[in-house]
Design an enzyme around this catalytic site. Structure first.
Site, PDB file in Angstrom:
ATOM      1  N   ARG A 116       0.854  -1.190   0.000  1.00  0.00           N
ATOM      2  CA  ARG A 116       0.000   0.000   0.000  1.00  0.00           C
ATOM      3  C   ARG A 116       0.887   1.236   0.000  1.00  0.00           C
ATOM      4  NH1 ARG A 116      -3.190  -2.990  -1.479  1.00  0.00           N
ATOM      5  NH2 ARG A 116      -5.258  -3.529  -0.646  1.00  0.00           N
ATOM      6  N   HIS A 119       0.097   0.189 -10.242  1.00  0.00           N
ATOM      7  CA  HIS A 119      -0.732  -0.761  -9.480  1.00  0.00           C
ATOM      8  C   HIS A 119      -1.125  -1.956 -10.363  1.00  0.00           C
ATOM      9  CE1 HIS A 119      -3.403  -0.909  -5.673  1.00  0.00           C
ATOM     10  NE2 HIS A 119      -3.178  -2.138  -6.117  1.00  0.00           N
ATOM     11  N   GLU A 131      -4.221   7.240  -5.897  1.00  0.00           N
ATOM     12  CA  GLU A 131      -4.239   6.560  -7.182  1.00  0.00           C
ATOM     13  C   GLU A 131      -5.540   6.855  -7.925  1.00  0.00           C
ATOM     14  OE1 GLU A 131      -1.606   2.731  -5.585  1.00  0.00           O
ATOM     15  OE2 GLU A 131      -3.676   2.439  -6.224  1.00  0.00           O
TER      16      GLU A 131
END
Length: 322
Positions: free
Chosen positions: A241, A289, A270
């Protein structure tokens, strides 16, 4: 028997290129699938549904109160903080998640980062294409220091399924392994791995991989103060994270050279703001990601998601989080 009415609120992330079939869900539900749902669209799209599937669309107490037919929420991910878990439990709504579907894929990206720091494959390839090797008077060329992993130490922060997968890779390269974990843990297949405290982990490891969940205890665990404990010249790999680190503090450590490199698949916001302090740093690798997005991982996710829903419809519950 009629199929329950269901909706997928944000199917784009799981199936953006439409390389997966939604048949596992279509076979058990009368389902509508949306690629994206804005907050003001959530209630209207869920109306009349007893089953809702969501990845990032918030299922708040207000949304739940507006949906009297809702009985089940299937989270299309491992993390389930998009749902008001306690309120769902209070109102009798079952919430499930999809654990451990992408462990091998995430570990693979983490180790790709480690290998990239050792050989800078991408940068060297780009320089060859630019003609820099052609202009070299010697048969060989390099523009970065090169390292081998044999004998180096990998520190794993969080020894779950991803940590175990990383450990297997590390030993395959002849590395040493230290790890931390919230509880005492033994790894029978790797008895030589040592469980240590955080300070020992970061002060003795050449590479530190973050694989822990985001909690109040781990939020910005890597900050200006804790970075002083790190072995000089070490690398941080973050596939967990973004908020596990303070991005400004890591930026300063990279600029000062106390941290040799930072590689991350996750950021604090994000999509990120264009002025993220990490952007543009030569010794910082950032991917969007994507660790969990391999075809194999997404296929497993969809399969488990459908199995969770099928179990609920049949009166069984699996992977319940509330």
């Amino acid at each position: 028997m009629n199929k329950p009415k269901a909706v997928v609120l944000d199917g784009y992330t799981l199936n953006s290129t439409h390389d997966l079939s939604w048949k596992p869900l279509e076979s058990i539900c009368d389902i509508s699938i949306y690629e994206k749902t804005l907050p003001h669209e959530t209630v209207s799209r869920c109306k009349g549904c007893s089953i809702v599937f969501t990845n990032k669309v918030l299922i708040t107490s207000e949304v739940i109160d507006s949906l009297p037919e809702l009985k089940y929420v299937g989270v299309i991910a491992t993390g389930y903080n998009v749902v008001d878990i306690e309120y769902a439990k209070k109102t009798g709504i079952v919430v499930t998640n999809v654990p451990s579907y992408g462990s091998e894929s995430v570990a693979q990206l983490a180790f790709s980062f480690i290998l990239e720091f050792c050989f800078h494959v991408g940068a060297h390839s780009e320089e060859v294409h630019q003609g820099k090797w052609s202009q070299c008077e010697h048969f060989c060329y390099r523009s970065f220091p090169l390292y081998e992993l044999h004998g180096k130490t990998l520190g794993i922060f969080g020894m779950g399924n991803i940590g175990r997968a990383l450990m297997r890779m590390a030993y395959g390269f002849g590395m040493k392994v230290l790890f931390t974990n919230r509880s005492q843990k033994t790894i029978p297949e790797f008895p030589e791995a040592k469980q240590v405290d955080f300070e020992t982990l970061v002060s003795q490891s050449d590479f530190i991989s973050l694989n822990a969940p985001l909690t109040e205890e781990t939020r910005e665990l890597i900050n200006e103060k804790t970075l002083r404990l790190f072995k000089k010249g070490s690398y941080i790999i973050n596939t967990a994270r973004g908020a596990l680190i303070n991005e400004q503090a890591v930026t300063e450590a990279l600029k000062a050279g106390t941290l040799a490199g930072y590689a991350t698949d996750v950021l604090s916001a994000e999509p990120p703001a264009p002025n993220n302090p990490l952007f543009g740093l030569e010794n910082c690798l950032i991917t969007p990601h994507m660790a969990w997005q391999t075809f194999e991982a997404r296929s497993r996710l969809l399969s488990i998601l459908a199995d969770n829903a099928k179990a609920f419809i049949e009166g069984r519950v699996q992977n319940r989080v509330n």
